[in-house]
Design a protein around this motif. Structure first.
Motif, short mmCIF file in Angstrom:
data_model
loop_
_atom_site.label_atom_id
_atom_site.label_comp_id
_atom_site.label_asym_id
_atom_site.label_seq_id
_atom_site.Cartn_x
_atom_site.Cartn_y
_atom_site.Cartn_z
N LYS A 25 0.57 -1.13 0.40
CA LYS A 25 0.00 -0.38 -0.19
C LYS A 25 1.12 1.30 -0.12
O LYS A 25 0.52 2.07 -0.72
CB LYS A 25 -1.15 -0.25 1.39
N ALA A 26 2.41 1.21 0.92
CA ALA A 26 3.27 2.42 1.40
C ALA A 26 3.61 2.63 -0.40
O ALA A 26 4.04 3.47 -0.90
CB ALA A 26 4.37 2.17 1.79
N ALA B 151 3.56 6.06 -2.94
CA ALA B 151 4.39 6.54 -3.29
C ALA B 151 3.87 6.92 -4.97
O ALA B 151 4.96 7.70 -5.33
CB ALA B 151 5.97 5.92 -2.80
N VAL B 152 4.06 5.71 -5.13
CA VAL B 152 3.60 6.37 -6.56
C VAL B 152 2.75 6.60 -7.12
O VAL B 152 3.04 7.54 -8.28
CB VAL B 152 3.21 4.35 -7.83
N ALA B 153 1.89 6.88 -7.22
CA ALA B 153 0.98 7.61 -7.18
C ALA B 153 1.08 9.24 -6.97
O ALA B 153 0.10 9.58 -7.82
CB ALA B 153 -0.59 7.22 -6.07
N SER B 154 1.58 9.14 -5.41
CA SER B 154 2.13 10.78 -5.80
C SER B 154 3.04 11.08 -6.86
O SER B 154 3.28 12.20 -6.43
CB SER B 154 2.33 11.25 -4.22
N GLY B 155 3.99 10.39 -7.49
CA GLY B 155 4.21 10.80 -8.29
C GLY B 155 6.50 10.55 -7.31
O GLY B 155 7.30 11.37 -8.32
N ARG B 156 6.06 10.51 -6.23
CA ARG B 156 7.93 10.59 -6.23
C ARG B 156 8.20 8.70 -6.40
O ARG B 156 9.61 9.53 -6.41
CB ARG B 156 7.22 10.07 -3.96
#
Length: 97
Positions: free
Chosen positions: A78-79, A83-88
């Motif tokens: 989930k983490a 992180a991927v969804a936030s673009g980080r």
């Protein structure tokens, strides 16, 4: 606070001594403002890490959970997805040989 300190309570399996020590080390580094203390401060630094790790172990033993324990692998996935969804971070792609 420290982003590197992760929640240790209510996971299955329970937090290991290494995880507790790592969290204590991150905490002391943050408070002290250094990742590597001078020789003059090394003993105080090490003592603080040991004391915080010790009391953290007691805290985790004493806390009562009202929900079932979380699965470490599921929470890690989930983490990663957040992180991927936030673009980080970009998703890892296997490279062809």
């Amino acid at each position: 606070m420290c982003r590197n300190i992760h929640t240790l309570h209510n996971f299955e399996p329970a937090a290991s001594n290494d995880e507790i020590h790592a969290a204590a080390l991150q905490y002391v580094r943050k408070i002290a403002g250094t990742t590597k203390p001078s020789k003059a401060n090394q003993a105080a630094f090490d003592h603080a890490v040991a004391e915080i790790a010790h009391i953290t172990g007691h805290l985790l033993e004493d806390l009562v959970a009202t929900v079932p324990p979380k699965n470490r692998e599921v929470e890690a996935e989930k983490a990663r997805a957040r992180a991927v969804a936030s673009g980080r971070y970009a998703p890892r792609v296997a490279q062809a040989s």
